[in-house]
Design an enzyme around this catalytic site. Structure first.
Site, PDB file in Angstrom:
ATOM      1  N   PRO A 100      19.956  19.879  17.878  1.00  0.00           N
ATOM      2  CA  PRO A 100      19.955  18.803  18.490  1.00  0.00           C
ATOM      3  C   PRO A 100      19.732  19.118  19.928  1.00  0.00           C
ATOM      4  O   PRO A 100      20.189  20.284  20.928  1.00  0.00           O
ATOM      5  CB  PRO A 100      21.056  18.116  18.397  1.00  0.00           C
ATOM      6  CG  PRO A 100      21.773  18.736  17.959  1.00  0.00           C
ATOM      7  CD  PRO A 100      21.071  19.807  17.014  1.00  0.00           C
ATOM      8  N   GLY A 104      24.789  20.919  24.115  1.00  0.00           N
ATOM      9  CA  GLY A 104      26.197  21.920  24.181  1.00  0.00           C
ATOM     10  C   GLY A 104      25.746  23.632  23.192  1.00  0.00           C
ATOM     11  O   GLY A 104      26.349  24.390  22.884  1.00  0.00           O
ATOM     12  N   LEU A 105      24.293  23.183  22.565  1.00  0.00           N
ATOM     13  CA  LEU A 105      24.063  24.178  21.833  1.00  0.00           C
ATOM     14  C   LEU A 105      22.721  24.420  22.261  1.00  0.00           C
ATOM     15  O   LEU A 105      21.756  25.626  21.278  1.00  0.00           O
ATOM     16  CB  LEU A 105      23.352  23.180  20.302  1.00  0.00           C
ATOM     17  CG  LEU A 105      24.725  22.633  19.184  1.00  0.00           C
ATOM     18  CD1 LEU A 105      23.761  21.887  18.303  1.00  0.00           C
ATOM     19  CD2 LEU A 105      25.577  23.313  18.633  1.00  0.00           C
ATOM     20  N   GLY A 106      22.625  24.942  23.745  1.00  0.00           N
ATOM     21  CA  GLY A 106      22.188  25.783  23.997  1.00  0.00           C
ATOM     22  C   GLY A 106      20.694  25.897  24.150  1.00  0.00           C
ATOM     23  O   GLY A 106      19.660  27.049  23.826  1.00  0.00           O
ATOM     24  N   ALA A 109      18.326  27.660  27.209  1.00  0.00           N
ATOM     25  CA  ALA A 109      18.211  28.643  27.261  1.00  0.00           C
ATOM     26  C   ALA A 109      17.591  29.041  25.821  1.00  0.00           C
ATOM     27  O   ALA A 109      16.547  29.323  26.479  1.00  0.00           O
ATOM     28  CB  ALA A 109      19.776  29.021  27.026  1.00  0.00           C
ATOM     29  N   ALA A 110      17.082  28.631  24.857  1.00  0.00           N
ATOM     30  CA  ALA A 110      15.871  28.327  24.231  1.00  0.00           C
ATOM     31  C   ALA A 110      14.821  28.305  24.188  1.00  0.00           C
ATOM     32  O   ALA A 110      14.005  29.212  24.340  1.00  0.00           O
ATOM     33  CB  ALA A 110      16.698  27.494  22.441  1.00  0.00           C
ATOM     34  N   ASP A 148      24.376  31.724  27.544  1.00  0.00           N
ATOM     35  CA  ASP A 148      23.616  31.447  26.603  1.00  0.00           C
ATOM     36  C   ASP A 148      22.272  31.821  26.663  1.00  0.00           C
ATOM     37  O   ASP A 148      21.450  32.023  25.491  1.00  0.00           O
ATOM     38  CB  ASP A 148      23.476  29.124  27.352  1.00  0.00           C
ATOM     39  CG  ASP A 148      24.160  28.984  27.040  1.00  0.00           C
ATOM     40  OD1 ASP A 148      25.493  29.156  26.795  1.00  0.00           O
ATOM     41  OD2 ASP A 148      23.936  27.561  27.587  1.00  0.00           O
TER      42      ASP A 148
HETATM   43  C1  MEV Z   1      27.819  26.707  28.753  1.00  0.00           C
HETATM   44  O1  MEV Z   1      27.038  26.684  27.281  1.00  0.00           O
HETATM   45  C2  MEV Z   1      29.130  27.811  28.638  1.00  0.00           C
HETATM   46  C3  MEV Z   1      30.058  27.447  30.015  1.00  0.00           C
HETATM   47  O2  MEV Z   1      31.129  28.306  29.664  1.00  0.00           O
HETATM   48  C4  MEV Z   1      28.901  27.238  31.179  1.00  0.00           C
HETATM   49  C5  MEV Z   1      28.965  29.022  31.547  1.00  0.00           C
HETATM   50  O3  MEV Z   1      29.063  29.809  30.554  1.00  0.00           O
HETATM   51  O4  MEV Z   1      27.494  29.175  32.215  1.00  0.00           O
HETATM   52  C6  MEV Z   1      30.902  26.172  29.684  1.00  0.00           C
END
Ligand code: MEV
Length: 311
Positions: A100, A104-106, A109-110, A148
């Protein structure tokens, strides 16, 4: 002239197991890659000067990559391609993903790692790929710690400290998790800013919480290497409470953790920036009742077996 793109590239998504937010302040974090979370394909357009396009149906993305396109994904994609001296026009990029997006699962970045690999190749040096990914990640998240991008490029289980080379962490067996997307959108930049504001107002209170989050990483690695999943679960629970104390949990995320624990999960916590996004739970011996309860609430949880690559 920019070199042609490679036909395919892939990258991992991630779950942060322990140490989100404190990682921004120089503490270690522990994260695991979710293999081949995105696969991108590049095809040359008939007209080499036509704007490139990016389409990922699974994420409802269908964009022209032009400088005047205000969409952050278009801006980030052009940043990454430009950083790698890749072609900015003349290509159709299409992606498939089972991850998804914006949960918050990157996913960002992927995407940026896979874009960098379309230019630099699947076997390009990881550091170059990560630098290019970060050029795109800054568009989405301000000043990310880089965790990430590192996990998206490397996979496996990593102990990460900002500004240092990540270390691969190994442990016997697998860490069985249930990933629970809450369906609530969140902004990493907003959550990081919220913690920064609290730290600014109450440094003497916030510092020990960040320190303790850093300690969860050392203790968590220790428990994984001792095959003590119950102990790891207990540390996940403590980490969730510490993150709540920083103000990045919410009642829906707390409630998802409670549901997981009531169904036998030895540990549950928010993962990533918080606010919304995902919760991870240590999978109970029989995860089906938990999965059933969550699906009956209209959620789409999925099991993941985190495996550390042995050297
Ligand atoms: C986000 O995936 C992780 C955080 O620690 C932000 C970061 O490391 O840049 C919240």
């Amino acid at each position: 002239m920019a070199p042609p793109l490679h036909p395919h590239a892939s990258a991992c998504g991630k779950v942060i197991l322990l140490g989100e937010h404190s990682v921004v302040y120089g503490h270690p974090a522990l994260a695991a890659g979710l293999p081949r979370s995105i696969v991108l394909e590049a095809t040359a357009l008939d007209e080499p000067t036509a704007p490139s396009t990016l389409r990922v149906d699974d994420w409802d993305l269908d964009l022209a990559l032009t400088v005047d396109n205000g969409h952050p994904v278009a801006r980030a994609a052009l940043e990454v391609l430009g950083f790698c001296d890749g072609p900015l026009r003349g290509w159709a990029l299409t992606g498939r993903s089972h991850l998804p997006a914006r949960a918050g699962l990157g996913s960002s970045a992927a995407l940026t790692v896979a874009l960098a690999r379309l230019v630099l190749g699947e076997d390009a040096p990881i550091d170059e790929v990560v630098e290019a990914s970060l050029a795109g990640e800054r568009v989405f998240h301000g000043e990310p710690s880089g965790i990430d991008s590192q996990v998206a490029a490397r996979g496996g289980v990593l102990r990460f400290v900002r500004g240092e080379q990540p270390e691969a962490v190994t442990f016997p067996g697998t860490l069985p998790l249930v990933v629970i997307p809450s369906g609530i959108p969140r902004s990493t930049a907003d959550q990081v800013a919220k913690v920064r504001a609290l730290h600014g107002r109450r440094p003497r209170l916030t510092r020990p919480i960040l320190d303790a989050l850093g300690v969860t990483v050392a203790e968590g690695i220790d428990r994984l290497q001792a095959s003590d999943l119950q102990g790891f679960g207990e540390i996940m629970n403590v980490a969730h409470e510490l993150l709540s104390a920083l103000g990045v949990s919410s009642s829906p995320l707390d409630s998802l953790c409670s549901v997981a624990r009531e169904h036998g999960a030895a540990g549950a916590k928010l993962t990533g920036a918080g606010g919304g996004g995902c919760v991870i739970a240590l999978a109970p011996a029989d995860p089906d009742p938990l999965l059933g309860t969550l699906r009956a609430r209209g959620l789409s949880p999925f099991p993941v077996a985190v495996e550390a690559r042995l050297p």
